[in-house]
Design a protein around this motif. Structure first.
Motif, PDB file in Angstrom:
ATOM      1  N   MET A   3       0.830  -1.199   0.000  1.00  0.00           N
ATOM      2  CA  MET A   3       0.000   0.000   0.000  1.00  0.00           C
ATOM      3  C   MET A   3       0.862   1.246   0.000  1.00  0.00           C
ATOM      4  SD  MET A   3      -2.959  -1.242   2.564  1.00  0.00           S
ATOM      5  CE  MET A   3      -1.972  -2.452   3.400  1.00  0.00           C
ATOM      6  N   TYR A   7       1.306   5.553   3.266  1.00  0.00           N
ATOM      7  CA  TYR A   7       1.130   4.596   4.353  1.00  0.00           C
ATOM      8  C   TYR A   7       1.983   4.965   5.554  1.00  0.00           C
ATOM      9  CZ  TYR A   7       0.706   0.066   6.672  1.00  0.00           C
ATOM     10  OH  TYR A   7       0.464  -0.933   7.572  1.00  0.00           O
ATOM     11  N   LEU A  18      -6.699   0.480   7.696  1.00  0.00           N
ATOM     12  CA  LEU A  18      -6.532   0.325   6.258  1.00  0.00           C
ATOM     13  C   LEU A  18      -6.202  -1.116   5.900  1.00  0.00           C
ATOM     14  CD1 LEU A  18      -6.363   1.574   3.413  1.00  0.00           C
ATOM     15  CD2 LEU A  18      -3.951   2.023   3.877  1.00  0.00           C
ATOM     16  N   VAL A  22      -8.638  -3.340   3.525  1.00  0.00           N
ATOM     17  CA  VAL A  22      -8.141  -3.858   2.245  1.00  0.00           C
ATOM     18  C   VAL A  22      -8.060  -5.381   2.289  1.00  0.00           C
ATOM     19  CG1 VAL A  22      -6.142  -3.922   0.689  1.00  0.00           C
ATOM     20  CG2 VAL A  22      -6.941  -1.736   1.619  1.00  0.00           C
ATOM     21  N   VAL A  44      -1.880  -3.020  -4.300  1.00  0.00           N
ATOM     22  CA  VAL A  44      -2.944  -2.054  -4.093  1.00  0.00           C
ATOM     23  C   VAL A  44      -2.303  -0.692  -3.922  1.00  0.00           C
ATOM     24  CG1 VAL A  44      -4.808  -1.319  -2.578  1.00  0.00           C
ATOM     25  CG2 VAL A  44      -4.436  -3.752  -3.021  1.00  0.00           C
ATOM     26  N   ASN A  45      -2.706   0.257  -4.751  1.00  0.00           N
ATOM     27  CA  ASN A  45      -2.177   1.612  -4.697  1.00  0.00           C
ATOM     28  C   ASN A  45      -3.368   2.539  -4.518  1.00  0.00           C
ATOM     29  OD1 ASN A  45      -0.851   4.012  -4.973  1.00  0.00           O
ATOM     30  ND2 ASN A  45       0.199   3.466  -6.862  1.00  0.00           N
ATOM     31  N   ASP A  46      -3.662   2.907  -3.295  1.00  0.00           N
ATOM     32  CA  ASP A  46      -4.807   3.745  -2.971  1.00  0.00           C
ATOM     33  C   ASP A  46      -4.418   5.202  -3.195  1.00  0.00           C
ATOM     34  OD1 ASP A  46      -7.252   4.594  -2.061  1.00  0.00           O
ATOM     35  OD2 ASP A  46      -6.739   4.394   0.055  1.00  0.00           O
ATOM     36  N   THR A  47      -5.056   5.857  -4.161  1.00  0.00           N
ATOM     37  CA  THR A  47      -4.706   7.234  -4.484  1.00  0.00           C
ATOM     38  C   THR A  47      -5.947   8.102  -4.556  1.00  0.00           C
ATOM     39  OG1 THR A  47      -4.837   6.881  -6.875  1.00  0.00           O
ATOM     40  CG2 THR A  47      -2.699   6.517  -5.841  1.00  0.00           C
ATOM     41  N   THR A  52      -4.810  10.380  -9.633  1.00  0.00           N
ATOM     42  CA  THR A  52      -4.864   9.218 -10.519  1.00  0.00           C
ATOM     43  C   THR A  52      -5.189   9.643 -11.944  1.00  0.00           C
ATOM     44  OG1 THR A  52      -5.585   7.832  -8.682  1.00  0.00           O
ATOM     45  CG2 THR A  52      -5.957   6.982 -10.905  1.00  0.00           C
ATOM     46  N   THR A  68     -12.148   1.052  -9.496  1.00  0.00           N
ATOM     47  CA  THR A  68     -12.601   2.262  -8.830  1.00  0.00           C
ATOM     48  C   THR A  68     -14.116   2.269  -8.733  1.00  0.00           C
ATOM     49  OG1 THR A  68     -12.442   4.681  -8.874  1.00  0.00           O
ATOM     50  CG2 THR A  68     -12.654   3.575 -10.989  1.00  0.00           C
TER      51      THR A  68
END
Length: 119
Positions: A3, A7, A18, A22, A44-47, A52, A68
């Motif tokens: 992540m 993070y 988180l 996830v 997983v890249n939460d942006t 994005t 998304t």
């Protein structure tokens, strides 16, 4: 760790929440998608949505799959379609790899009220 970014800037409580959230989502799809074969390969890249959108336009090679919510996905697909000529040109495909059946359509469907009007 899968992540990024931010993070390390979270509190321990935020990090734990988180990871719990996830992990719960991923655990629910691992069993039904790919027989867990890609579990160790998923990042997983939460942006934030606006970042994005910028990155997918300026660095498209960095993205293989984007998952998304519907509204953000709509903005992203419209912006990416504009890169190849517009939303009327971009194709959409729904493929059932088990049965081999597929449906292909314009990204945003059709406009039957304009049929045969040359508009």
């Amino acid at each position: 760790r899968t992540m990024e970014p931010g993070y390390d800037m979270m509190t321990e409580g935020q990090q734990n929440e988180l990871v719990r959230e996830v992990s719960g989502v991923l655990d629910s799809i691992y069993a039904t998608h790919g027989n867990n074969q890609w579990k160790s390969k998923l990042m997983v890249n939460d942006t934030i949505a606006d970042i994005t959108l910028q990155q997918v336009l300026t660095r498209p090679a960095d993205f293989d799959v984007i998952a998304t919510m519907n509204l953000n996905g709509d903005y992203l697909s419209d912006a990416l379609a504009a890169q190849i000529g517009g939303i009327g040109i971009a194709p959409g495909g729904n493929i059932n790899y088990t049965s081999g059946h597929a449906i292909f359509e314009a990204t945003h469907g059709t406009a039957p009220k304009y049929a045969n009007l040359d508009k």
